[in-house]
Design a protein around this motif. Sequence first.
Motif, PDB file in Angstrom:
ATOM      1  N   MET A   1      -1.239  10.104  14.567  1.00 57.83           N
ATOM      2  CA  MET A   1      -1.395  11.395  14.872  1.00 57.83           C
ATOM      3  C   MET A   1      -2.331  11.305  16.127  1.00 57.83           C
ATOM      4  N   GLU A   2      -3.058  10.387  16.355  1.00 59.44           N
ATOM      5  CA  GLU A   2      -4.239  10.453  17.592  1.00 59.44           C
ATOM      6  C   GLU A   2      -3.236  10.106  18.612  1.00 59.44           C
ATOM      7  N   LEU A   3      -2.102   9.325  18.657  1.00 65.00           N
ATOM      8  CA  LEU A   3      -1.406   9.091  19.721  1.00 65.00           C
ATOM      9  C   LEU A   3      -0.571  10.361  20.284  1.00 65.00           C
ATOM     10  N   LEU A   4      -0.332  11.089  19.320  1.00 68.36           N
ATOM     11  CA  LEU A   4       0.532  12.272  19.574  1.00 68.36           C
ATOM     12  C   LEU A   4      -0.427  13.145  20.308  1.00 68.36           C
ATOM     13  N   GLU A   5      -1.456  13.428  19.891  1.00 66.94           N
ATOM     14  CA  GLU A   5      -2.435  14.477  20.381  1.00 66.94           C
ATOM     15  C   GLU A   5      -3.044  13.980  22.041  1.00 66.94           C
ATOM     16  N   ARG A   6      -2.868  12.903  21.914  1.00 70.17           N
ATOM     17  CA  ARG A   6      -3.395  12.336  23.172  1.00 70.17           C
ATOM     18  C   ARG A   6      -2.642  12.722  24.599  1.00 70.17           C
ATOM     19  N   LEU A  19       5.986  10.171  25.241  1.00 66.54           N
ATOM     20  CA  LEU A  19       6.586   9.895  24.084  1.00 66.54           C
ATOM     21  C   LEU A  19       7.060  10.995  23.420  1.00 66.54           C
ATOM     22  N   ARG A  20       8.527  11.050  23.074  1.00 66.05           N
ATOM     23  CA  ARG A  20       9.051  12.017  22.352  1.00 66.05           C
ATOM     24  C   ARG A  20       9.891  11.894  21.037  1.00 66.05           C
ATOM     25  N   SER A  21      10.238  10.572  20.667  1.00 69.55           N
ATOM     26  CA  SER A  21      10.727  10.457  19.413  1.00 69.55           C
ATOM     27  C   SER A  21       9.858   9.506  18.709  1.00 69.55           C
ATOM     28  N   ALA A  22      10.258   9.591  17.292  1.00 74.02           N
ATOM     29  CA  ALA A  22       9.382   8.364  16.281  1.00 74.02           C
ATOM     30  C   ALA A  22       9.639   7.093  16.813  1.00 74.02           C
ATOM     31  N   LEU A  36       6.661   3.141  10.463  1.00 75.18           N
ATOM     32  CA  LEU A  36       6.102   4.292  10.819  1.00 75.18           C
ATOM     33  C   LEU A  36       6.537   5.539  10.196  1.00 75.18           C
ATOM     34  N   ASN A  37       7.708   5.977  10.068  1.00 72.10           N
ATOM     35  CA  ASN A  37       8.247   7.001   8.981  1.00 72.10           C
ATOM     36  C   ASN A  37       7.652   7.099   7.703  1.00 72.10           C
ATOM     37  N   ARG A  38       7.739   5.853   6.923  1.00 74.12           N
ATOM     38  CA  ARG A  38       7.156   5.816   5.815  1.00 74.12           C
ATOM     39  C   ARG A  38       5.860   5.879   5.406  1.00 74.12           C
ATOM     40  N   ALA A  39       4.829   5.373   6.455  1.00 82.24           N
ATOM     41  CA  ALA A  39       3.563   5.488   6.462  1.00 82.24           C
ATOM     42  C   ALA A  39       3.230   7.008   6.788  1.00 82.24           C
ATOM     43  N   VAL A  40       3.675   7.515   7.881  1.00 87.38           N
ATOM     44  CA  VAL A  40       3.501   8.853   8.026  1.00 87.38           C
ATOM     45  C   VAL A  40       3.628   9.761   6.912  1.00 87.38           C
ATOM     46  N   LYS A  41       4.822   9.725   6.329  1.00 84.51           N
ATOM     47  CA  LYS A  41       5.343  10.662   5.191  1.00 84.51           C
ATOM     48  C   LYS A  41       4.360  10.531   4.029  1.00 84.51           C
ATOM     49  N   GLU A  42       4.068   9.228   3.907  1.00 83.50           N
ATOM     50  CA  GLU A  42       3.271   8.923   2.576  1.00 83.50           C
ATOM     51  C   GLU A  42       1.958   9.735   2.686  1.00 83.50           C
ATOM     52  N   VAL A  43       1.221   9.532   3.876  1.00 82.94           N
ATOM     53  CA  VAL A  43      -0.140  10.062   4.238  1.00 82.94           C
ATOM     54  C   VAL A  43      -0.071  11.544   4.324  1.00 82.94           C
ATOM     55  N   THR A  44       0.871  12.050   5.059  1.00 83.91           N
ATOM     56  CA  THR A  44       0.966  13.461   5.428  1.00 83.91           C
ATOM     57  C   THR A  44       2.127  14.367   4.720  1.00 83.91           C
ATOM     58  N   GLY A  45       3.021  13.788   3.985  1.00 83.27           N
ATOM     59  CA  GLY A  45       3.918  14.563   3.382  1.00 83.27           C
ATOM     60  C   GLY A  45       5.090  15.000   4.130  1.00 83.27           C
ATOM     61  N   SER A  47       7.393  14.138   7.914  1.00 83.78           N
ATOM     62  CA  SER A  47       8.062  13.235   8.476  1.00 83.78           C
ATOM     63  C   SER A  47       7.597  12.961   9.853  1.00 83.78           C
ATOM     64  N   THR A  48       7.437  12.010  10.597  1.00 81.70           N
ATOM     65  CA  THR A  48       7.087  11.522  12.031  1.00 81.70           C
ATOM     66  C   THR A  48       7.972  12.704  12.894  1.00 81.70           C
ATOM     67  N   THR A  49       9.281  12.925  12.868  1.00 79.46           N
ATOM     68  CA  THR A  49       9.700  13.793  13.893  1.00 79.46           C
ATOM     69  C   THR A  49       9.335  15.261  13.614  1.00 79.46           C
ATOM     70  N   GLY A  50       8.901  15.471  12.281  1.00 79.95           N
ATOM     71  CA  GLY A  50       8.430  16.737  11.836  1.00 79.95           C
ATOM     72  C   GLY A  50       7.345  17.144  12.776  1.00 79.95           C
ATOM     73  N   HIS A  51       6.183  16.353  12.655  1.00 75.85           N
ATOM     74  CA  HIS A  51       5.047  16.250  13.313  1.00 75.85           C
ATOM     75  C   HIS A  51       5.144  16.609  14.908  1.00 75.85           C
ATOM     76  N   ILE A  52       6.052  15.670  15.227  1.00 70.85           N
ATOM     77  CA  ILE A  52       6.314  15.632  16.908  1.00 70.85           C
ATOM     78  C   ILE A  52       6.918  16.813  17.272  1.00 70.85           C
ATOM     79  N   SER A  53       7.856  17.461  16.514  1.00 65.49           N
ATOM     80  CA  SER A  53       8.467  18.637  16.766  1.00 65.49           C
ATOM     81  C   SER A  53       7.539  20.138  16.834  1.00 65.49           C
ATOM     82  N   ASP A  54       6.704  19.771  15.669  1.00 64.45           N
ATOM     83  CA  ASP A  54       5.529  20.945  15.444  1.00 64.45           C
ATOM     84  C   ASP A  54       4.604  20.913  16.730  1.00 64.45           C
TER      85      ASP A  54
END
Length: 103
Positions: A1-6, A19-22, A36-45, A47-54
Amino acid sequence: MELLERQFPIESPDRPLQLRSAKDYAKQLSVHVNYLNRAVKEVTGKSTTGHISDRITLEAKSILQHTDWNISEVAYALGFEYPTYFNNFFKKHTGATPTSLRA
């Protein structure tokens, strides 16, 4: 998430989103994309792609409302190869076109 926000805010159309994709994030973090996808989904509920798109959608709205960049500049700054791809992405995620949001 931090890498996304940076990566944000995008301050110039000349410095597009890198960086545009998982897969891009997984490579940067030196992990397999499935891990990465599994870890992000477990922690946030979500998908990685969902976070990036949002986050890209949020940034697109901000750019459209607070700059005078044309739609092509916004599209390229957010890493889209063609403005049409950006228009389709934006409409899918917001229900509105970039032009109508700006109006």
